[in-house]
Design a protein around this motif. Structure first.
Motif: not given
Length: 423
Positions: A336-340, A342-359
């Motif tokens: 049950n992972l979510t973008l939020g 995973v972003a906290r586990q990585m230590g990166v902003p959620q929006k930044q991770l979302q943009e990375w995934l999109r590209q």
């Protein structure tokens, strides 16, 4: 039991009521004087019984939305208002059934029955449709959109009521002018429902994209009822001009379809509101504005935003390093992972991770996580042949065996059991 004969009633009762209340008088004669018993005892249900059943069902649905909602769900902003709109819509339908049954409009004539149908079904459909849209957008429906669809609804009502009052023909008699107005009103009903569907469809696709990008797997179970409801309601709307003036089987089938469409939408909205699904969907729609971290103290906000965008673009390699560490730690096997999360586990902003995934080649979180889980499942199937398929699925982060089978076959072209035999 008949207390007076038809002749007696026409001499005594008609003098009291026919001049002032002709519609009430017609209903009185129908109920107590000339109403005949069921001619076919084997018939499952009469028209009157159908109307009463529809009225009671719609009334129960309205009460359920008004009084049967837990306090936790009442505090949900979008659902709290949407339930009142849906309750008002089902209440109008219940009122329509009551009037149809009380005054015998269907037996009086097609024109009279259609007049009542359109006068109540049009605003009821408007309220039910906008309730779904309200939930889709978390309450963000503009005044312009409301005025547009409500204006079409009001135009249809004004046309019907105006023609019924000023065409010079008693309501209980057939009127070609009123029939023409009903044709126009039915077209307006289709136009209104088409506008609502267009707004719903755009919002549904945006909602689908937001949920699809946020969770580690497809979650159409959260909002799939919205898509089915809006499609069925729009399909029935296009049938209205063809069926509503008919009698017999086509009318009965349409009535049943409309009745179940409203019932399904109402019950689904209620279930959605009282469950955790509404919170999960709204969580996926929430934008993490903190990821921008714009310095509002700057004298030039535009320059500050551009500088921040350049900085984010320059952190692509940093995000890659964070993702590699996250993969090495095996976090992708968590359930049950979510973008939020995973972003906290990585230590990166959620929006930044979302943009990375999109590209990236993965396009979304589910693409990345599922790819990693399937690769892990392939390794485990070969190295741990004594493990059951359920154990492999659970270890790799899949919630159930059926979904694991479906995704594994989609990625590898074979089932987990066959893959294990081949390797």
């Amino acid at each position: 039991m008949r207390l007076v004969s038809e002749k007696q009633s026409s001499g005594v009762k008609k003098s009291c009521f026919s001049d002032i209340y002709p519609l009430f008088w017609w209903s009185f004669r129908r109920k107590y004087v000339i109403l005949q018993p069921r001619t076919n005892p084997s018939a499952m249900i009469t028209l009157g019984e159908m109307q009463i059943s529809g009225m009671l069902t719609m009334l129960v649905l309205s009460v359920m939305l008004v009084m049967g909602v837990p306090s936790r769900s009442i505090r949900q902003g979008s659902f709290a208002k949407a339930r009142w709109m849906m309750a008002a819509g089902t209440g109008l339908i219940a009122l329509q059934f009551l009037l149809q049954h009380t005054f015998g409009l269907r037996e009086m004539g097609i024109t009279q029955a259609v007049f009542c149908n359109l006068l109540f079904f049009t605003p009821a459909s408007l309220l039910c449709g906008m309730a779904i849209l309200y939930v889709q957008r978390q309450g963000h429906v503009s005044r312009k959109e409301w005025l547009w669809v409500a204006g079409i609804c009001a135009l249809a009502a004004i046309l019907l009521i105006g023609m019924a009052l000023f065409d010079g023909v008693p309501f209980q008699e057939e009127s070609m002018a009123l029939r023409t107005a009903e044709y126009v009103a039915s077209v307006l009903y289709v136009l209104m429902q088409t506008c609502i569907f267009t707004m719903q469809y755009k919002s549904y696709k945006q909602l689908e994209l937001a949920v699809d990008e946020y969770y580690d797997r497809e979650r159409h179970d959260l909002f799939g009822w919205m898509g089915l409801s809006m499609k069925v309601m729009t399909l029935l709307a296009f049938i209205v001009p063809l069926v509503i003036f008919m009698t017999g089987v086509p009318l009965v089938l349409f009535s049943i379809g409309f009745f179940f469409a409203i019932s399904y939408s109402t019950i689904s909205l209620y279930t959605y509101g009282v469950s955790k699904d509404v919170e999960r969907v709204e969580e996926a729609e929430t934008i993490d504005h903190s990821s921008l971290n714009i310095d509002h103290s700057s004298s030039n906000d535009e320059e500050s935003f551009c500088a921040q965008s350049i900085m984010v673009n320059g952190q692509w390699s940093m995000v890659n390093e964070k993702i590699e560490k996250w993969i090495a730690a095996g976090h992708y096997r968590e359930h049950n992972l979510t973008l939020g999360i995973v972003a906290r586990q990585m230590g990166v902003p959620q929006k930044q991770l979302q943009e990375w995934l999109r590209q990236s080649e993965y396009r979304k979180l589910a693409g990345l996580v599922t790819t990693l889980r399937i690769e892990e499942a392939q390794r485990v199937l070969v190295e741990h042949r004594d493990w059951s398929v359920e154990s492999v699925a659970d270890y790799c982060g899949f919630n159930d065996r059926k979904y694991f089978h479906q995704v594994f076959q989609q990625y590898t072209g074979t089932t987990p059991a066959k893959y294990q035999l081949l390797h």
